[in-house]
Design a protein around this motif. Structure first.
Motif, short mmCIF file in Angstrom:
data_model
loop_
_atom_site.label_atom_id
_atom_site.label_comp_id
_atom_site.label_asym_id
_atom_site.label_seq_id
_atom_site.Cartn_x
_atom_site.Cartn_y
_atom_site.Cartn_z
N MET A 53 0.82 -1.19 0.00
CA MET A 53 0.00 0.00 0.00
C MET A 53 0.86 1.26 0.00
O MET A 53 0.56 2.21 -0.69
CB MET A 53 -0.94 -0.02 1.20
CG MET A 53 -2.06 -1.00 0.97
SD MET A 53 -3.32 -0.91 2.22
CE MET A 53 -2.68 -1.98 3.45
N LEU A 54 1.94 1.20 0.76
CA LEU A 54 2.81 2.37 0.80
C LEU A 54 3.50 2.57 -0.54
O LEU A 54 3.65 3.69 -1.01
CB LEU A 54 3.85 2.24 1.92
CG LEU A 54 3.26 2.37 3.32
CD1 LEU A 54 4.34 2.13 4.37
CD2 LEU A 54 2.62 3.72 3.54
N ASP B 130 1.09 -5.41 -16.86
CA ASP B 130 0.09 -4.40 -16.61
C ASP B 130 -1.13 -4.76 -17.45
O ASP B 130 -1.09 -4.66 -18.67
CB ASP B 130 0.65 -3.02 -17.03
CG ASP B 130 -0.34 -1.91 -16.74
OD1 ASP B 130 -1.55 -2.19 -16.70
OD2 ASP B 130 0.11 -0.77 -16.56
N PRO B 131 -2.20 -5.21 -16.81
CA PRO B 131 -3.34 -5.71 -17.58
C PRO B 131 -3.93 -4.66 -18.54
O PRO B 131 -4.47 -5.00 -19.59
CB PRO B 131 -4.36 -6.12 -16.52
CG PRO B 131 -3.86 -5.62 -15.22
CD PRO B 131 -2.41 -5.30 -15.37
N LYS B 203 1.21 -14.41 -6.40
CA LYS B 203 0.56 -13.68 -5.32
C LYS B 203 -0.65 -12.90 -5.85
O LYS B 203 -0.79 -12.71 -7.04
CB LYS B 203 1.56 -12.68 -4.71
CG LYS B 203 2.79 -13.33 -4.17
CD LYS B 203 2.54 -13.82 -2.76
CE LYS B 203 3.83 -14.26 -2.11
NZ LYS B 203 4.78 -13.16 -1.96
N LYS B 204 -1.38 -12.43 -4.90
CA LYS B 204 -2.58 -11.69 -5.22
C LYS B 204 -2.25 -10.49 -6.13
O LYS B 204 -1.23 -9.85 -5.98
CB LYS B 204 -3.23 -11.18 -3.94
CG LYS B 204 -4.73 -11.25 -3.98
CD LYS B 204 -5.32 -10.72 -2.70
CE LYS B 204 -6.49 -9.84 -3.03
NZ LYS B 204 -6.85 -8.97 -1.94
N ASN B 205 -3.16 -10.24 -7.02
CA ASN B 205 -2.91 -9.18 -8.00
C ASN B 205 -3.10 -7.80 -7.43
O ASN B 205 -3.97 -7.59 -6.60
CB ASN B 205 -3.85 -9.35 -9.17
CG ASN B 205 -3.63 -10.66 -9.88
OD1 ASN B 205 -2.51 -11.17 -9.90
ND2 ASN B 205 -4.68 -11.22 -10.43
N GLU B 206 -2.31 -6.91 -7.92
CA GLU B 206 -2.58 -5.51 -7.66
C GLU B 206 -3.18 -4.96 -8.94
O GLU B 206 -3.04 -5.56 -9.99
CB GLU B 206 -1.26 -4.79 -7.35
CG GLU B 206 -0.71 -5.20 -6.00
CD GLU B 206 0.80 -5.15 -5.95
OE1 GLU B 206 1.40 -4.48 -6.82
OE2 GLU B 206 1.37 -5.79 -5.07
N GLU B 207 -3.80 -3.83 -8.82
CA GLU B 207 -4.62 -3.37 -9.92
C GLU B 207 -3.83 -3.17 -11.22
O GLU B 207 -4.24 -3.62 -12.27
CB GLU B 207 -5.31 -2.07 -9.53
CG GLU B 207 -6.60 -1.88 -10.32
CD GLU B 207 -7.33 -0.66 -9.82
OE1 GLU B 207 -7.60 0.22 -10.65
OE2 GLU B 207 -7.60 -0.58 -8.61
#
Lengths: 198, 254
Positions: A53-54, B130-131, B203-207
């Protein structure tokens, strides 16, 4: 491209390895604790969460803002007590307020001190209800029909020496009642209230 | 029985030495040799290190890592253990005895692993995309999707919504196909420059960043240049990012 091991940036990679991997030893000579993997997971979740988040700046602004707001808010809204007054109990609850056709339960925190009982609404810096302990004549809890059909709601009736009736509600209503009564006893104000308090 | 040994790693060589007070909570770290192996330990109570405070846990994990690193540098090859591996004693058996009993029983297995890991280090490779950028590219490339995305513009609000859903489904399928394709290509590309490769969970995706692959790779220490060059090629592709970490002690290969 060169590999990196910069401590901050690769903390998650490090945790992935140290917490989940490594040589396995048969269980009978090691101290085994069921809780350990869990700690690892929590730690990682917390750290990974913050780091991500940071990194994306998601939290930073929000976090700083909300912290600032919160600390400002706290500062402002400390309940001011009279000299020598001590808080004995703080409990979330509400007070039945009515005026003309307007009536409502006003929520806030009950504070029981060695001098008074009051309901404080932090967000509005407002004391919605207060009564000096000396003014309390009697207390009683009654079960009443709730707004939702079939549900019961306990209400604490407080009658003051002017014979005015106040209706209170709290998270632990019995506890609140007991605490007030106890306070009255210790302050020698309980002459008759325990006799009719049920 | 109030003694136990916190075990950091098994090192190559049978020197009996101290590494100083570099352990968790500044404990003195030393080796307990058996044959040509040395267990790197510190003395502790027979209870796990645990704390509700994440900062404390973090400090301990870092200390653990530092000891494994130091031993790795000092002895050349190590078999690292995970955090909080503590050897206990038993009625009438000292923890050191227990430890040696285990080293003896597992000796062959341990020395084989040691030989496989000699002079090698672990590297982490993660490829993201980057989707958004990839989607644009997929839309351009697929006539069906492109046609559909053109058509939306001339539709009424309600119809456009239906079209959009259809488009999104198609795009999702297409992206999955592409991800599969790239995974295979990258896997082969990376595998060709490493000794061993292990596919880890993504791991879980970030946007704006989806993890396409997560590998642990084993290769000769100091031989990461070729891998680095290969990864740079991937990193140069539009919409792709590579994370390259290490060298780590070979946690994933023991």
């Amino acid at each position: 491209m060169n590999p990196t091991r910069e401590a901050h940036a690769t903390l998650v990679d490090l945790l992935d390895r140290i917490l989940d991997k490594g040589l396995i030893i048969n269980a009978d000579i090691i101290i085994s604790v069921a809780g350990i993997p869990l700690i690892g997971v929590n730690l990682r979740a917390a750290l990974a969460g913050m780091e991500t988040m940071l990194k994306y700046g998601v939290m930073q602004a929000w976090d700083e803002k909300s912290r600032a707001w919160e600390s400002e808010h706290r500062k402002k809204n400390v309940l001011s007590l009279v000299e020598g007054e001590e808080i004995a109990l703080k409990m979330y609850g509400s007070y039945y307020y009515s005026k003309g056709i307007y009536h409502t339960w006003r929520p806030g925190y009950f504070y029981l001190t060695n001098q008074r009982l009051l309901l404080y609404r932090q967000d509005f810096e407002e004391i919605t209800f207060q009564i000096s302990l000396e003014e309390i004549k009697t207390l009683a809890i009654r079960e009443e029909a709730y707004l939702v059909k079939g549900k019961k709601k306990q209400v604490l009736y407080l009658i003051d020496k002017q014979e005015q009736v106040h209706q209170l509600n709290a998270v632990e209503i019995d506890q609140l009642k007991d605490a007030i009564e106890q306070k009255l006893v210790t302050l020698g104000l309980s002459d008759f209230c325990h006799l009719i308090s049920d | 029985m109030n003694e136990a040994r916190y075990l950091y790693c098994i090192a190559e060589g049978n020197e009996k030495i101290t590494l100083g007070n570099i352990g968790i909570e500044d404990s003195e770290v030393y080796t307990i040799p058996y044959e040509d192996l040395g267990a790197v330990v510190h003395n502790c109570l027979p209870e796990p290190y645990k704390s509700e405070d994440n900062e404390v846990m973090k400090k301990w994990v870092m200390a653990h890592q530092k000891v494994v690193d130091t031993a790795w540098e000092r002895f050349g090859t190590v078999l690292p253990l995970g955090f909080d591996t503590i050897i206990k004693g038993e009625e009438g058996i000292a923890p050191d005895e227990n430890l040696k009993k285990w080293l003896k029983g597992d000796y062959e297995n341990l020395t084989q692993k040691m030989a496989k890991l000699k002079d090698r280090a672990e590297f982490g490779v993660q490829v993201f995309w980057d989707p958004k950028i990839i989607s644009e590219w997929v839309i351009e490339k697929s006539p069906e999707i492109k046609k559909l995305s053109e058509e939306i513009k001339s539709k009424s609000k309600g119809l456009a919504y239906m079209y959009k859903q259809k488009l999104e489904n198609l795009l999702k399928k297409e992206l999955e196909k592409e991800a599969d394709k790239f995974f295979k290509v990258f896997y082969e590309q990376i595998k060709s420059c490493v000794d061993q490769i292990k596919v880890e969970k993504t791991k879980k995706n970030e946007e704006d960043k989806q993890m396409l692959l997560n590998f642990s790779c084993l290769l000769f220490k100091g031989k990461s240049k070729i891998l680095g060059e290969e990864l740079e090629k991937i990193n140069q592709l539009k919409g792709f990012f590579v994370r390259f970490t290490g060298p780590w002690p070979p946690y994933s290969f023991v």
